[in-house]
Design a protein around this motif. Structure first.
Motif, PDB file in Angstrom:
ATOM      1  N   GLY A  48       0.802  -1.204   0.000  1.00 26.79           N
ATOM      2  CA  GLY A  48       0.000   0.000   0.000  1.00 26.79           C
ATOM      3  C   GLY A  48       0.842   1.263   0.000  1.00 26.79           C
ATOM      4  O   GLY A  48       1.858   1.361  -0.684  1.00 26.79           O
ATOM      5  N   TRP A  50       2.873   2.257   1.960  1.00 25.19           N
ATOM      6  CA  TRP A  50       4.204   2.052   2.521  1.00 25.19           C
ATOM      7  C   TRP A  50       5.208   1.529   1.511  1.00 25.19           C
ATOM      8  O   TRP A  50       6.389   1.350   1.839  1.00 25.19           O
ATOM      9  CB  TRP A  50       4.091   1.144   3.741  1.00 25.19           C
ATOM     10  N   SER A  62       1.761   0.956  10.485  1.00 24.57           N
ATOM     11  CA  SER A  62       1.601   1.066   9.019  1.00 24.57           C
ATOM     12  C   SER A  62       0.273   0.439   8.609  1.00 24.57           C
ATOM     13  O   SER A  62       0.228  -0.652   8.039  1.00 24.57           O
ATOM     14  CB  SER A  62       2.772   0.401   8.289  1.00 24.57           C
ATOM     15  N   THR A  64      -2.804  -0.267   6.380  1.00 27.95           N
ATOM     16  CA  THR A  64      -2.995  -0.246   4.926  1.00 27.95           C
ATOM     17  C   THR A  64      -4.131  -1.164   4.517  1.00 27.95           C
ATOM     18  O   THR A  64      -4.391  -2.188   5.158  1.00 27.95           O
ATOM     19  CB  THR A  64      -1.713  -0.663   4.184  1.00 27.95           C
ATOM     20  N   GLU A  67      -3.945   0.768  -0.590  1.00 27.29           N
ATOM     21  CA  GLU A  67      -4.066   2.041  -1.301  1.00 27.29           C
ATOM     22  C   GLU A  67      -2.783   2.364  -2.068  1.00 27.29           C
ATOM     23  O   GLU A  67      -1.728   1.803  -1.807  1.00 27.29           O
ATOM     24  CB  GLU A  67      -4.387   3.165  -0.306  1.00 27.29           C
ATOM     25  N   ARG A  98      -4.947   7.580   0.853  1.00 28.22           N
ATOM     26  CA  ARG A  98      -3.515   7.735   1.161  1.00 28.22           C
ATOM     27  C   ARG A  98      -3.345   8.494   2.477  1.00 28.22           C
ATOM     28  O   ARG A  98      -2.553   8.092   3.339  1.00 28.22           O
ATOM     29  CB  ARG A  98      -2.818   8.479   0.022  1.00 28.22           C
ATOM     30  N   ALA A 101      -4.628   6.386   5.561  1.00 24.65           N
ATOM     31  CA  ALA A 101      -3.715   5.322   5.967  1.00 24.65           C
ATOM     32  C   ALA A 101      -2.633   5.884   6.883  1.00 24.65           C
ATOM     33  O   ALA A 101      -2.282   5.288   7.915  1.00 24.65           O
ATOM     34  CB  ALA A 101      -3.085   4.662   4.742  1.00 24.65           C
ATOM     35  N   TYR A 130     -10.640   3.552   7.223  1.00 21.14           N
ATOM     36  CA  TYR A 130      -9.323   3.317   7.822  1.00 21.14           C
ATOM     37  C   TYR A 130      -9.377   3.321   9.350  1.00 21.14           C
ATOM     38  O   TYR A 130      -8.557   2.652   9.995  1.00 21.14           O
ATOM     39  CB  TYR A 130      -8.317   4.320   7.264  1.00 21.14           C
TER      40      TYR A 130
END
Length: 386
Positions: A48, A50, A62, A64, A67, A98, A101, A130
């Protein structure tokens, strides 16, 4: 990931994150990130957002849902030099994923109860999505003028608490501001939370990776404009790391019915004082199908200065487009299999604007399609794209 400090965009006063306004002068805050190397701007094996985590502010968690890494496609009727970046196919169908996340990860870092925000719809869905992924609560303030019923229903399905606020986006913004603190991380996606803008830096790296070069022009729909500024910051990273020798012209597009940034851009000498004065001038907000970018910036006008500065420093411009042009652009995109909300269609309308089309560097253009049409019922009515 990059260490960072939080400071005032105007006076430089340093604050401890999470913080939302300068205690010295009440101006917006920004992050000052450590420099990046060329290796930092390349994808890793992460998932994602990251995958480009080394371009981002340092967080310990982190979160995710996959995305990022969104498709870049050439437009059939735009020729080989016009591409669209499909942020509309992120997990909650908008670019906001983004930012959320990164925000959800920061909320876990700081042991916060949940996320609170003002939203016209896209951010509401994304924040709720999220927050659920991170096991946090979500509280949403949405203006009654936002026409966001279907998006809010989706947010509620993820467990979010939704409160309607009479008026427009600026009224919801004020309500979310009153609710921040005491365990609630404000993730209103103007510039209220300086962390969120940073989540868009990797878009620049993705564009260069896919195109093999820097585009000449990147067109972004803007309300307050953190997406545009975040993409531009990503290109400044690439230049500083020696991966590119230039930045694209950043073009912001607004709906004529609510275009405070476009009005300020044309107000004079394109300096801070002239822009600030123009942003504070009252104006009537008219009806628009592009509700996702209908932000009058009332009560937080200085946030718009960050976007105007990014546009100026990139050699770009801000334009406003009318409702017929937005509707026509939506039809054209749908005819190529791309069903987007009106705010996203405004990017294609801007590319047909003579001022943008006549740019000195308008040979290779990217239009960022920010949200999917499936979430916005106005795209299916006579007043929208149907």
């Amino acid at each position: 990931m990059r260490s960072f400090t939080t400071g005032c965009a105007r006076c430089g006063h340093v604050a401890a994150f999470p913080a939302y306004r300068c205690r010295a002068c009440a101006s917006p805050l920004v992050l000052d990130l450590a420099p990046v190397s060329a290796a930092d701007c390349r994808p890793t094996s992460g998932r994602g957002l990251w995958r480009y985590g080394r371009m981002l502010p340092r967080v310990r968690h982190s979160v995710t849902l996959g995305e990022g890494a969104t498709p870049l496609l050439p437009l059939r009727h735009g020729g080989a030099t016009t591409h669209v970046k499909l942020e509309s196919v992120n997990p909650s169908l908008s670019f906001k994923d983004r930012a959320m996340a990164l925000a959800a990860s920061a909320a876990l870092d700081h042991g916060m109860t949940g996320l609170v925000l003002a939203s016209t719809g896209n951010a509401a869905v994304s924040a709720a999505t999220y927050a659920a992924a991170a096991g946090r609560r979500c509280r949403i303030f949405c203006a009654t003028g936002s026409n966001a019923g279907s998006k809010l229903a989706t947010a509620r399905a993820h467990g979010a608490e939704v409160e309607l606020v009479a008026g427009h986006y600026s009224d919801a913004y004020a309500a979310a501001t009153r609710a921040e603190g005491e365990g609630w991380l404000n993730v209103t996606t103007t510039y209220r939370n300086p962390l969120l803008t940073e989540a868009y830096r990797p878009i620049a790296a993705e564009l260069v990776d896919d195109l093999g070069d820097v585009p000449d022009v990147v067109v972004v729909p803007v309300g307050a404009g953190p997406l545009l500024r975040g993409i531009w910051l990503g290109f400044t990273d690439l230049v500083a790391a020696g991966l590119t020798g230039r930045e694209p012209q950043m073009v912001g597009v607004q709906a004529e019915a609510c275009a405070p940034l476009a009005r300020a851009w044309g107000a004079g000498d394109r300096g801070r004082a002239e822009w600030a004065a123009a942003l504070r001038q009252p104006f009537e907000v008219g009806p628009t199908a592009a509700t996702a970018i209908a932000d009058a910036l009332r009560g937080y006008e200085d946030e718009g200065l960050l976007t105007l500065d990014a546009v100026r420093r990139s050699g770009g411009r801000i334009v406003a487009v009318g409702e017929p042009a937005i509707a026509e652009a939506g039809h054209r995109l749908a005819g190529e299999g791309l069903f987007v909300e009106p705010a996203a269609a405004a990017t294609l309308a801007a590319l047909r604007n003579p001022v943008v089309a006549g740019s000195e560097r308008a040979n290779a253009c990217v239009a960022v399609l920010t949200g999917h049409g499936a979430k916005e019922s106005s795209t299916l009515t006579a007043g929208g794209m149907a």
